[in-house]
Design an enzyme around this catalytic site. Structure first.
Site, short mmCIF file in Angstrom:
data_model
loop_
_atom_site.label_atom_id
_atom_site.label_comp_id
_atom_site.label_asym_id
_atom_site.label_seq_id
_atom_site.Cartn_x
_atom_site.Cartn_y
_atom_site.Cartn_z
CG HIS A 1 -1.97 -1.04 1.21
ND1 HIS A 1 -3.32 -0.74 1.20
CD2 HIS A 1 -1.89 -2.40 1.19
CE1 HIS A 1 -4.01 -1.87 1.17
NE2 HIS A 1 -3.17 -2.89 1.18
CG ASP B 1 -4.96 2.18 2.28
OD1 ASP B 1 -5.90 1.66 1.67
OD2 ASP B 1 -3.77 1.81 2.14
#
Length: 434
Positions: free
Chosen positions: A19, A117
């Site tokens: 990520h 996120d």
């Protein structure tokens, strides 16, 4: 807009390198357009990120947030790849405890935007209170988000009509177009985990649903050329603008240090010894762990195929090992790289053919597996690879994969997606300030 005022954009990815790296790539591209970035993570993760290009160092600021201690986490564990899979929920608990320090930063510096996120389900109320615009950036493509359904009903309130595993092996009822994209039974079992309560106290599905529900715009690491229908559907499901930001291939300045640049020179030299489109590139990303059976069968399947291969192997579990004598037996024909590998450089090399599960687009072909447990055999690995790389029946896959390789390498195309995304951020800010 040419005269747009410089924006201050905060970024907060989940504590996983699968990520953080895409967030870092997006940050660099936004900074290239003159905007200021505050990239938030923990001290050790920040140290492990690639170096910032010198021309962007004044635009990119790293905000170090000390990760609160949890008894079930090792002392220096700050990312998922520092942990066995079963301990990741405790990292989520510690990440949730960053809420106060993150809120303090936002209150003090009042950025124009925060890009965050799936993990930060607690952020939307904070950004709403402070009047900060927010974007959810998904490192996953639109089709996988569409499988979750709408954020308010299916994802948050549990009103998902799918109640058993088999329901996930067909396209969801809200997909209006014909598609074969669905999960296999063994994959559906893993997807069920996203809906189940873990030790962090919040399911991954509720986290993602809350984040989507509370953001102003959804950004996806994808492009219209790959999944136009899914990107459109994602916007309809959530009633929000969805902006693809391209595939984020690493920018030209990708030298982490001299050692790793030398690493690429060695890899490049080895790739150059093979005929175009003959090398198999094997990579599962930094977040997926192979079991001992999977690793053994894949290794022996690569050996059995007789084809040249480059394997970027980053397994977190040290007890899972390659078969005895494997590396010696494939020496010269196969490379197993356990350190950092420059993925996009390898894929852009004319000898590297990547087999992906883009089955609908005939870009890849799936290795036959046992439906129940997902196990594949060395024979099925070898036969599938030979079909895709060398046999007459695999011609269509080679043709389509070459088209995808051109798409991956089209810097102008990806640049255009970033331009549109940044333009949206600039315009939204100007509207909200009136």
């Amino acid at each position: 807009m040419a005269d747009a005022k410089q924006l201050h954009i905060a970024m907060f990815p989940w504590l996983a390198f699968g990520h953080m790296i895409p967030y870092f790539e997006l940050a660099k591209r936004i900074a290239q357009r003159g905007h200021r970035i505050s990239f938030m993570s923990t001290p050790r993760n920040i140290q492990r990120l690639p170096k910032v290009p010198p021309n962007l160092s004044s635009q990119m600021n790293f905000v170090s947030l000390t990760l609160p201690h949890h008894d079930n986490l090792p002392h220096d564990a700050e990312a998922t790849n520092d942990l066995p899979f079963h301990k990741i929920p405790y990292l989520k608990i510690s990440c949730d405890k960053l809420q106060d320090s993150l809120a303090e930063f936002l209150q003090k510096f009042k950025p124009d935007w925060i890009i965050y996120d799936f993990i930060a389900s607690w952020l939307p109320p904070i950004t709403a209170k402070l009047g900060i615009s927010s974007a959810f950036f998904s490192i996953f493509q639109a089709w996988s988000l569409c499988f979750g359904g709408s954020s308010s009903s299916a994802m948050i309130n549990g009103k998902d009509p799918r109640t058993k595993l088999e329901d996930f092996t067909v396209p969801p009822p809200w997909v209006p177009f014909k598609t074969n994209v669905a999960f296999r039974l063994h994959e559906a079992k893993k997807i069920f985990d996203l809906y189940e309560m873990n030790d962090s106290g919040v399911t991954d599905m509720v986290r993602a649903g809350s984040v989507i529900d509370g953001c102003d715009v959804i950004a996806v690491r994808s492009c219209m050329e790959i999944e136009l229908q899914w990107i459109s559907l994602l916007g309809e499901l959530h009633g929000k603008p969805v902006l693809p930001v391209g595939l984020l291939p690493p920018t030209a300045y990708d030298n982490r240090d001299t050692l790793e640049d030398n690493n690429w020179l060695t890899i490049n030299d080895w790739l150059g010894k093979h005929e175009p489109k003959t090398v198999i590139y094997v990579a599962f990303g930094s977040e997926l762990n192979l079991s001992q059976i999977e690793l053994t069968e894949l290794a022996l399947g690569l050996e059995l195929s007789g084809l040249p291969f480059f394997w970027a192997l980053r397994n977190r579990d040290d007890t899972v090992v390659l078969p005895d004598g494997f590396e010696e037996r494939v020496k010269g024909r196969g490379v197993v790289c356990t350190s950092w590998a420059p993925q996009l450089r390898i894929l852009a090399h004319e000898s590297g053919l990547i087999a992906r599960v883009f089955t609908e687009k005939k870009v890849g072909i799936e290795i036959p597996r046992n439906e129940e447990d997902g196990v594949y055999t060395r024979k099925s690995v070898a036969e599938t690879l030979r079909l895709v790389i060398a046999e007459e029946g695999g011609k269509i896959y080679r043709k389509k994969t070459n088209e995808l390789r051109v798409l991956f390498a089209d810097e102008q195309l990806h640049d255009q997606y970033i331009h549109k995304f940044v333009e949206f951020l600039e315009n939204h800010r100007q509207v909200s300030n009136h």
